[in-house]
Enzyme design. Structure first.
Site, short mmCIF file in Angstrom:
data_model
loop_
_atom_site.label_atom_id
_atom_site.label_comp_id
_atom_site.label_asym_id
_atom_site.label_seq_id
_atom_site.Cartn_x
_atom_site.Cartn_y
_atom_site.Cartn_z
N HIS A 106 -2.53 -3.69 -1.95
CA HIS A 106 -3.65 -3.36 -2.86
C HIS A 106 -3.38 -3.91 -4.26
O HIS A 106 -4.30 -4.37 -4.93
CB HIS A 106 -3.89 -1.85 -2.91
CG HIS A 106 -4.22 -1.27 -1.56
ND1 HIS A 106 -4.21 0.06 -1.30
CD2 HIS A 106 -4.57 -1.89 -0.38
CE1 HIS A 106 -4.53 0.27 -0.02
NE2 HIS A 106 -4.75 -0.90 0.55
N HIS A 113 -12.93 -2.36 2.49
CA HIS A 113 -11.48 -2.19 2.29
C HIS A 113 -10.69 -3.23 3.09
O HIS A 113 -9.65 -3.70 2.63
CB HIS A 113 -11.01 -0.77 2.65
CG HIS A 113 -9.58 -0.60 2.29
ND1 HIS A 113 -9.15 -0.37 1.00
CD2 HIS A 113 -8.44 -0.75 3.02
CE1 HIS A 113 -7.83 -0.36 0.96
NE2 HIS A 113 -7.37 -0.59 2.18
N ASP A 142 -7.86 -5.69 1.63
CA ASP A 142 -6.54 -5.95 2.22
C ASP A 142 -6.34 -7.45 2.47
O ASP A 142 -5.26 -7.99 2.21
CB ASP A 142 -6.40 -5.22 3.56
CG ASP A 142 -6.09 -3.74 3.40
OD1 ASP A 142 -5.63 -3.32 2.32
OD2 ASP A 142 -6.31 -2.99 4.39
N HIS A 180 -3.46 -6.46 8.91
CA HIS A 180 -2.39 -7.10 8.14
C HIS A 180 -1.62 -8.15 8.95
O HIS A 180 -1.29 -9.21 8.44
CB HIS A 180 -1.41 -6.05 7.62
CG HIS A 180 -2.01 -5.16 6.59
ND1 HIS A 180 -2.53 -5.65 5.41
CD2 HIS A 180 -2.20 -3.82 6.55
CE1 HIS A 180 -2.99 -4.64 4.69
NE2 HIS A 180 -2.81 -3.52 5.36
ZN LIG Z 1 -5.42 -1.22 2.51
#
Ligand SMILES: [Zn+2]
Length: 303
Positions: A76, A232, A236, A259
């Protein structure tokens, strides 16, 4: 092509880590041109460049590490720096995990705004896609392809009536990032909480730093956007793309990614220089310059 930037003055923030539940403090410090984003683990006195080669344990969060030193949940903060176009900064950390704060990138955006943004006297070096690159993991996939500017098309699909299928698509620049992406908070499902805590994860998670859902509703309060969840994911992604070390000029599409796949795309781009070109800056030939860590990062520390 724009000029490289850093922040005007050092700023600091403290809070608990989402996964460790432990208090930590960070300082964002100005850094010279071509320094990039580098973490400094204060207790172990180790500099960790925010490069994909130093990225570990990708699952619920992104961690950077070098030798014995590691800093968790960096995405973040990296997202705020990348989203606002901050090319150079030294992130000093006392602790092992970046504070989660409210679960979005807004607290970091406010910190950077409080510091001010300084233009440096060297142009930005960017990676411009010239041919498409794709990564895939079962039904999850991502693609980066040529385009005039950086844009994102992110789709998620969850077996949950509140999240369901969401898509966010558009050009991302610092203004869009501030308004539409940075406020979107991390999210989790109530049914996963016990599992996560048994794994030693989400120990610092609460209704104040995470959007929490059960099978029927959001149980942690109001959403900031009806599609806060996919926004969000874009947040990311912008954090993880900073591991390329240079801004990306191209269109990125992500389908049910996370991720690990974000990092896989970064690795594949770096492994295929025939699919992109360097624009701006004065880098000739060789890509991925080694950071002059001992000299420049130390100089930045003294600033
Ligand atoms: Zn996140």
């Amino acid at each position: 092509m724009r000029w490289q930037t850093t922040i005007e003055t050092a700023v600091s923030e403290a809070g608990i880590g989402l996964h460790s539940g432990l208090e930590s403090r960070l300082w964002i410090r100005p850094a010279p041109a071509d320094h990039g984003i580098v973490f400094y683990h204060r207790a172990k006195q180790v500099f960790i460049p925010a490069q994909v080669d130093h990225t570990q344990n990708l699952g619920y969060a992104t961690r950077v590490g070098l030798g014995e030193a590691a800093v968790s949940t960096v995405e973040h903060l990296l997202s705020a720096l990348n989203g606002l176009g901050i090319d150079n900064a030294l992130i000093e950390i006392e602790g092992e995990e970046i504070p989660i704060l409210d679960g979005s990138a807004i607290p970091f955006v406010e910190l950077i705004d409080a510091a001010g943004i300084r233009k440096l006297d060297r142009p930005v070096t960017a990676i411009r896609m010239t041919r498409p690159i794709e990564v895939r993991d079962g039904e999850k996939w991502m693609r980066a392809e040529p385009a005039a500017v950086f844009s994102v098309d992110y789709r998620i699909s969850f077996d949950n009536p509140i999240v369901g299928y969401q898509r966010y698509a558009g050009v991302i620049d610092p203004d869009v990032y501030r308004q539409a992406i940075a406020p979107a908070r991390t999210f989790g499902f109530l049914k996963d909480v016990t599992y996560l805590k048994n794994q030693g994860l989400a120990l610092g998670g609460s209704f104040t730093n995470c959007v929490v859902l059960d099978d029927r509703q959001v149980v942690s309060g109001e959403l900031r956007f009806p599609d806060e969840f996919v926004r969000h994911k874009v947040l990311d992604l912008i954090g993880d793309l900073s591991l390329l070390e240079y801004p990306l000029i191209g269109a990125v599409t992500a389908h049910k990614a996370g991720h690990a796949l974000h990092a896989a795309l970064v690795r594949k781009i770096l492994a295929h220089p025939e699919c992109w070109e360097i624009v701006g800056g004065d880098v000739s030939g060789a890509f991925v310059m080694p950071y002059p860590l001992d000299v420049e990062a130390t100089a930045a520390l003294a600033m």
